[in-house]
Enzyme design. Structure first.
Site, PDB file in Angstrom:
ATOM      1  N   ASP A 153      13.797 -31.652  66.784  1.00  0.00           N
ATOM      2  CA  ASP A 153      14.359 -30.644  65.892  1.00  0.00           C
ATOM      3  C   ASP A 153      13.520 -30.337  64.670  1.00  0.00           C
ATOM      4  O   ASP A 153      13.984 -29.631  63.776  1.00  0.00           O
ATOM      5  CB  ASP A 153      15.750 -31.104  65.428  1.00  0.00           C
ATOM      6  CG  ASP A 153      16.761 -31.040  66.551  1.00  0.00           C
ATOM      7  OD1 ASP A 153      17.844 -31.636  66.397  1.00  0.00           O
ATOM      8  OD2 ASP A 153      16.480 -30.388  67.570  1.00  0.00           O
TER       9      ASP A 153
ATOM     10  N   SER B 230      22.301 -26.467  73.861  1.00  0.00           N
ATOM     11  CA  SER B 230      21.197 -27.407  73.702  1.00  0.00           C
ATOM     12  C   SER B 230      21.562 -28.840  74.056  1.00  0.00           C
ATOM     13  O   SER B 230      20.715 -29.707  74.044  1.00  0.00           O
ATOM     14  CB  SER B 230      20.670 -27.356  72.267  1.00  0.00           C
ATOM     15  OG  SER B 230      21.720 -27.659  71.371  1.00  0.00           O
TER      16      SER B 230
ATOM     17  N   HIS C 225      23.346 -32.617  67.690  1.00  0.00           N
ATOM     18  CA  HIS C 225      22.255 -33.129  68.517  1.00  0.00           C
ATOM     19  C   HIS C 225      22.231 -34.642  68.491  1.00  0.00           C
ATOM     20  O   HIS C 225      22.965 -35.284  67.749  1.00  0.00           O
ATOM     21  CB  HIS C 225      20.904 -32.591  68.008  1.00  0.00           C
ATOM     22  CG  HIS C 225      20.622 -31.191  68.446  1.00  0.00           C
ATOM     23  ND1 HIS C 225      19.568 -30.461  67.976  1.00  0.00           N
ATOM     24  CD2 HIS C 225      21.250 -30.383  69.326  1.00  0.00           C
ATOM     25  CE1 HIS C 225      19.574 -29.263  68.552  1.00  0.00           C
ATOM     26  NE2 HIS C 225      20.600 -29.197  69.361  1.00  0.00           N
TER      27      HIS C 225
END
Lengths: 146, 167
Positions: free
Chosen positions: A123, A57, A96
């Protein structure tokens, strides 16, 4: 017969000594590795100073299998930082980027929204139901290098 | 005298140490790079400015962005992650930073460009404070190396006053 018995005894005690020495050496190696790891945890201030990237990701910046060095301190969390957090109840750390920060005037508490570089959506889908933001206590570290 | 295993062990250890030293050196050399970044951002159009059902203000903009980030690239650079954040203050929050647009620059050739973009992510306030609000556009960049420490910096570009009334 006497000297055979004497030799056997000395051989056996030599083997025992060698085995014991090896066992102690192994113990020392394991202990020093543990000391090193714990020391690293202390220095960087996080529970997991080194993590491996598990998902795609954050591509193309971080590939699956890349090693990330983390650090945590009391500096405020700002947009753009790459943070590691655990979703409540799940063990897998997620790495992230922070895309939104709202910091309170009075308490200095922050609401943070994250998103993987390679993901279309932020998210919120990953956070537990009803949770819109991450707070500081959710975040276990900041990535400082690869 | 020395077995295969011993020699292999020594060789691998030496290679590992050498690799670690090279990685540190590469990262260290990056610190000597003194970049000069030029950038500009302006709002062309306020696409949408309304109050959501939840009571939070929402803004969507079209921006004209131009930048020259070529000086950030070294041989050790894997990519540069650049994003434009709208930053403003409200009575409740001392700082709000919302990323409006981001982009990944893979190499030096693509680091200088000009584009007209719609905001990728909506600017949603925690509350209803955006009417007439002064918003500052700040360009942030994260230089992600092939190996070593990431370099982070930012540059304030311009200010913009949101409309007094919803559109």
């Amino acid at each position: 017969m006497g000297w055979i018995g004497g030799n056997l005894e000395s051989i056996r005690s030599l083997q025992t000594k060698q085995a014991l020495t090896q066992a102690v050496n192994l113990g020392l190696v394991v202990t020093s590795a543990l000391i090193l790891w714990r020391g690293l945890m202390c220095v960087t201030g996080t529970e997991s100073p080194v993590v491996v990237v598990l998902s795609g990701s954050m591509e193309p910046g971080f590939q699956r299998g890349d090693i990330l060095f983390l650090h945590m301190n009391q500096d405020p969390i700002r947009a753009g930082e790459i943070v590691v957090f655990n979703v409540d109840g799940k063990d897998i750390p997620i790495v992230h980027r922070v895309i939104e920060v709202h910091e309170r005037q009075d308490t200095g508490e922050v609401d943070v929204l994250t998103k993987g570089d390679n993901n279309e959506e932020d998210d919120r889908l990953l956070y537990p139901y009803g949770q819109l933001w991450l707070q500081k206590h959710h975040i276990t570290g900041r990535a400082i290098g690869t | 005298m020395h077995s295969y295993v011993y020699r292999l062990n020594t060789l691998v250890t030496f290679a590992a140490v050498l690799l670690a030293v090279l990685c540190c050196a590469a990262s260290f050399l990056d610190a000597f790079n003194s970049p000069s970044v030029r950038a500009h951002a302006e709002v062309i159009k306020v696409n949408r400015f309304r109050k959501q059902l939840s009571g939070n203000d929402e803004v969507s903009l079209t921006l004209n962005i131009s930048m020259d980030l070529r000086s950030l690239f070294t041989w050790n650079t894997k990519q540069v992650f650049v994003f434009l954040a709208a930053e403003y203050e409200t009575s409740k929050n001392s700082l709000n930073q919302i990323s409006l647009w981001d982009y990944i620059i893979r190499d030096k050739d693509h680091a200088k460009f000009q584009a007209q973009v719609a905001s990728k992510y909506p600017l949603i306030d925690q509350g209803s404070n955006l009417r007439g609000k002064k918003v500052e556009f700040v360009l942030h960049w994260h230089v992600m190396p092939s190996t070593g420490r990431m370099i982070v910096d930012k540059m304030a570009l311009s200010k913009f006053y949101l409309p007094e009334a919803y559109t």
